[in-house]
Design an enzyme around this catalytic site. Structure first.
Site, PDB file in Angstrom:
ATOM      1  N   ASP A  93       6.907   1.083   1.951  1.00 54.22           N
ATOM      2  CA  ASP A  93       6.626   0.088   0.895  1.00 54.22           C
ATOM      3  C   ASP A  93       7.493   0.409  -0.318  1.00 54.22           C
ATOM      4  O   ASP A  93       8.084  -0.479  -0.938  1.00 54.22           O
ATOM      5  CB  ASP A  93       5.163   0.157   0.422  1.00 54.22           C
ATOM      6  CG  ASP A  93       4.159  -0.062   1.526  1.00 54.22           C
ATOM      7  OD1 ASP A  93       3.577  -1.131   1.608  1.00 54.22           O
ATOM      8  OD2 ASP A  93       3.960   0.886   2.323  1.00 54.22           O
TER       9      ASP A  93
ATOM     10  N   THR B 231       3.338  -6.044   2.378  1.00 55.14           N
ATOM     11  CA  THR B 231       3.776  -4.922   3.219  1.00 55.14           C
ATOM     12  C   THR B 231       2.619  -3.973   3.561  1.00 55.14           C
ATOM     13  O   THR B 231       2.839  -2.831   3.944  1.00 55.14           O
ATOM     14  CB  THR B 231       4.928  -4.150   2.530  1.00 55.14           C
ATOM     15  OG1 THR B 231       4.492  -3.753   1.225  1.00 55.14           O
ATOM     16  CG2 THR B 231       6.177  -5.003   2.426  1.00 55.14           C
TER      17      THR B 231
ATOM     18  N   ASP C 289       0.842  -1.200   0.000  1.00 51.09           N
ATOM     19  CA  ASP C 289       0.000   0.000   0.000  1.00 51.09           C
ATOM     20  C   ASP C 289       0.882   1.258   0.000  1.00 51.09           C
ATOM     21  O   ASP C 289       0.832   2.051   0.925  1.00 51.09           O
ATOM     22  CB  ASP C 289      -0.935   0.004   1.224  1.00 51.09           C
ATOM     23  CG  ASP C 289      -0.178  -0.071   2.554  1.00 51.09           C
ATOM     24  OD1 ASP C 289       1.021  -0.449   2.559  1.00 51.09           O
ATOM     25  OD2 ASP C 289      -0.779   0.264   3.596  1.00 51.09           O
TER      26      ASP C 289
ATOM     27  N   PHE D 220      -0.393  -1.113  12.692  1.00 48.19           N
ATOM     28  CA  PHE D 220      -1.306  -0.596  11.671  1.00 48.19           C
ATOM     29  C   PHE D 220      -1.776  -1.656  10.657  1.00 48.19           C
ATOM     30  O   PHE D 220      -2.980  -1.821  10.441  1.00 48.19           O
ATOM     31  CB  PHE D 220      -0.639   0.578  10.934  1.00 48.19           C
ATOM     32  CG  PHE D 220      -1.489   1.182   9.855  1.00 48.19           C
ATOM     33  CD1 PHE D 220      -2.572   1.994  10.168  1.00 48.19           C
ATOM     34  CD2 PHE D 220      -1.218   0.933   8.515  1.00 48.19           C
ATOM     35  CE1 PHE D 220      -3.364   2.546   9.175  1.00 48.19           C
ATOM     36  CE2 PHE D 220      -2.006   1.480   7.513  1.00 48.19           C
ATOM     37  CZ  PHE D 220      -3.085   2.291   7.847  1.00 48.19           C
ATOM     38  N   ASN D 221      -0.842  -2.367  10.017  1.00 48.42           N
ATOM     39  CA  ASN D 221      -1.253  -3.289   8.936  1.00 48.42           C
ATOM     40  C   ASN D 221      -2.216  -4.357   9.442  1.00 48.42           C
ATOM     41  O   ASN D 221      -3.126  -4.780   8.711  1.00 48.42           O
ATOM     42  CB  ASN D 221      -0.038  -3.979   8.304  1.00 48.42           C
ATOM     43  CG  ASN D 221       0.774  -3.043   7.446  1.00 48.42           C
ATOM     44  OD1 ASN D 221       0.288  -1.995   7.007  1.00 48.42           O
ATOM     45  ND2 ASN D 221       2.030  -3.401   7.200  1.00 48.42           N
TER      46      ASN D 221
ATOM     47  N   HIS E  28      10.088   0.100   8.321  1.00 47.58           N
ATOM     48  CA  HIS E  28       9.334  -1.146   8.524  1.00 47.58           C
ATOM     49  C   HIS E  28       9.398  -2.109   7.327  1.00 47.58           C
ATOM     50  O   HIS E  28       9.897  -3.230   7.429  1.00 47.58           O
ATOM     51  CB  HIS E  28       7.854  -0.830   8.776  1.00 47.58           C
ATOM     52  CG  HIS E  28       7.598   0.104   9.911  1.00 47.58           C
ATOM     53  ND1 HIS E  28       7.714  -0.277  11.231  1.00 47.58           N
ATOM     54  CD2 HIS E  28       7.208   1.403   9.935  1.00 47.58           C
ATOM     55  CE1 HIS E  28       7.403   0.746  12.014  1.00 47.58           C
ATOM     56  NE2 HIS E  28       7.101   1.777  11.258  1.00 47.58           N
ATOM     57  N   ASP E  29       8.779  -1.685   6.210  1.00 52.92           N
ATOM     58  CA  ASP E  29       8.505  -2.644   5.135  1.00 52.92           C
ATOM     59  C   ASP E  29       9.759  -3.254   4.490  1.00 52.92           C
ATOM     60  O   ASP E  29       9.725  -4.436   4.097  1.00 52.92           O
ATOM     61  CB  ASP E  29       7.617  -1.988   4.059  1.00 52.92           C
ATOM     62  CG  ASP E  29       6.215  -1.716   4.583  1.00 52.92           C
ATOM     63  OD1 ASP E  29       5.817  -2.368   5.568  1.00 52.92           O
ATOM     64  OD2 ASP E  29       5.533  -0.850   4.019  1.00 52.92           O
TER      65      ASP E  29
ATOM     66  N   ASN F 141      -2.456   2.509   3.686  1.00 54.94           N
ATOM     67  CA  ASN F 141      -1.864   3.819   3.986  1.00 54.94           C
ATOM     68  C   ASN F 141      -2.709   4.951   3.417  1.00 54.94           C
ATOM     69  O   ASN F 141      -2.788   6.037   3.972  1.00 54.94           O
ATOM     70  CB  ASN F 141      -0.454   3.906   3.422  1.00 54.94           C
ATOM     71  CG  ASN F 141       0.554   3.195   4.299  1.00 54.94           C
ATOM     72  OD1 ASN F 141       0.388   3.130   5.520  1.00 54.94           O
ATOM     73  ND2 ASN F 141       1.576   2.634   3.693  1.00 54.94           N
TER      74      ASN F 141
HETATM   75  C1  BDR Z   1       3.215  -0.238   8.552  1.00 56.18           C
HETATM   76  O1  BDR Z   1       2.137   0.682   8.429  1.00 56.18           O
HETATM   77  C2  BDR Z   1       2.282   1.474   7.275  1.00 56.18           C
HETATM   78  O2  BDR Z   1       2.034   2.824   7.556  1.00 56.18           O
HETATM   79  C3  BDR Z   1       3.685   1.241   6.770  1.00 56.18           C
HETATM   80  O3  BDR Z   1       3.719   1.304   5.353  1.00 56.18           O
HETATM   81  C4  BDR Z   1       4.041  -0.135   7.283  1.00 56.18           C
HETATM   82  O4  BDR Z   1       3.638  -1.132   6.365  1.00 56.18           O
HETATM   83  C5  BDR Z   1       3.962   0.058   9.834  1.00 56.18           C
HETATM   84  O5  BDR Z   1       3.122  -0.094  10.918  1.00 56.18           O
HETATM   85 CA    CA Z   2       3.039  -0.611   4.072  1.00 57.73          CA
END
Ligand code: BDR
Ligand code: CA
Length: 316
Positions: free
Chosen positions: A19, A127, A14, A168-169, A241-242, A43
């Protein structure tokens, strides 16, 4: 390089700054054969992240049509993250316009086609929310055997980042994450346990900027933008993160990976979307996830800089 056995992969995400950086990394991995790029709402709205994915494909000269996935989670309403990623979902540096049309296939149709046609088992690198992957698993049980692994960024065994308990994801689509976790397929989880240690400091993305190639300059600009919000939360570096979901496949030796039984909380008033690990195997259940919990941060940064260096002489 030509004698490296390539691993077929699907990039599902996303984009989103991290990402996008993950996809830059994937595009430079000689170990990968990118078979498809698929998008999922998270996102930002599906329209926005799909446009971003197509612009990233143009930036990276990837001759792969992007397939649009689910515009909302399996259950409930979509949550988006404009505070992190801006109104476009990928605010910051200017990007080229898409060079290819949008695929006529949906993400799920595209994923199924890739799996069906591949002689090798395929790795899905997820991701964003796991909505597309879960929908694929439900729609095509006959294709499960064609999946090598699902490498995800999502969750956190010790904490959340969107609520106290949820990352979040996973929070965007807990039901999808639950389906993936219990699919019986190999699932690798890069949660906040590792991604909040995958910090890249401003002087380190200055090393990327100093490469002076057009992709490196865009990547440095993405870090600049992403860091505006991340630093306001008290982080001294960008929580990258990703890219962990990509790098942990290519350089597993720099990561600390442990097998645990992990469940996804679907109901808790305060804990919906939490990834609950049975650290002491109290349940007696067999581990269902390879959990990435730590890394050699300096090496992670070095590999990222090296990946960005491969775009010398690139034209956009
Ligand atoms: C995840 O949430 C999104 O905002 C980022 O792209 C990442 O995949 C981190 O919590
Ligand atoms: Ca992401």
């Amino acid at each position: 390089m030509s004698d490296i056995k390539k691993r077929p992969v699907i990039l599902d995400g996303d984009p989103g700054h991290d990402d996008a950086i993950a996809w830059v990394l994937a595009a430079t991995c000689p170990e990968f054969d990118i078979k498809a790029i698929t998008t999922v709402a998270g996102n930002q709205t599906l329209e926005k992240v799909t446009y971003n994915a197509r612009r990233i494909a143009a930036l990276l000269h990837l001759d792969i049509e992007v397939a649009k996935g689910r515009n909302r989670p399996l259950c409930g309403d979509l949550i988006i993250a404009p505070n992190f990623h801006g109104e476009t979902g990928l605010d910051g540096p200017k990007l080229p316009e898409p060079h290819l049309p949008l695929s006529s296939l949906s993400a799920i149709e595209m994923m199924a086609k890739v799996l069906r046609e591949s002689e090798e088992k395929v790795t899905i690198i997820s991701t964003g929310a796991q909505t597309n992957t879960a929908a694929l698993l439900i729609a095509h049980p006959e294709l499960h055997e064609k999946i090598e692994m699902i490498s995800t960024m999502g969750g956190g065994l010790r904490n959340g980042n969107w609520t106290a308990g949820a990352e979040f994801n996973i929070l965007v689509d807990p039901e999808a994450a639950h389906i993936v976790a219990h699919s019986g397929l190999p699932v690798q989880m890069c949660g906040l346990d590792v991604t909040e240690k995958a910090l890249v400091y401003p002087e380190e993305w200055d090393r990327i900027r100093a490469l002076h190639n057009p992709v490196a300059e865009v990547v440095a600009g993405w870090f600049d933008f992403f860091f505006i919000h991340v630093s306001s939360l008290g982080w001294a570096g960008a929580t990258t993160h990703d890219p962990c979901a990509v790098m942990s496949l290519v350089h597993p030796e720099i990561f600390d990976i442990r097998d645990y039984y992990v469940d996804i909380e679907l109901n808790g008033k305060y804990t919906r979307g939490a990834t609950v690990a049975d650290f002491d195997n109290i349940s007696g259940n067999k581990p269902n996830m390879r959990c990435v919990v730590g890394l050699n941060r300096e090496k992670f940064v070095d590999y990222l800089v090296e990946a960005c260096s491969r775009f010398e002489g690139w034209e956009i």
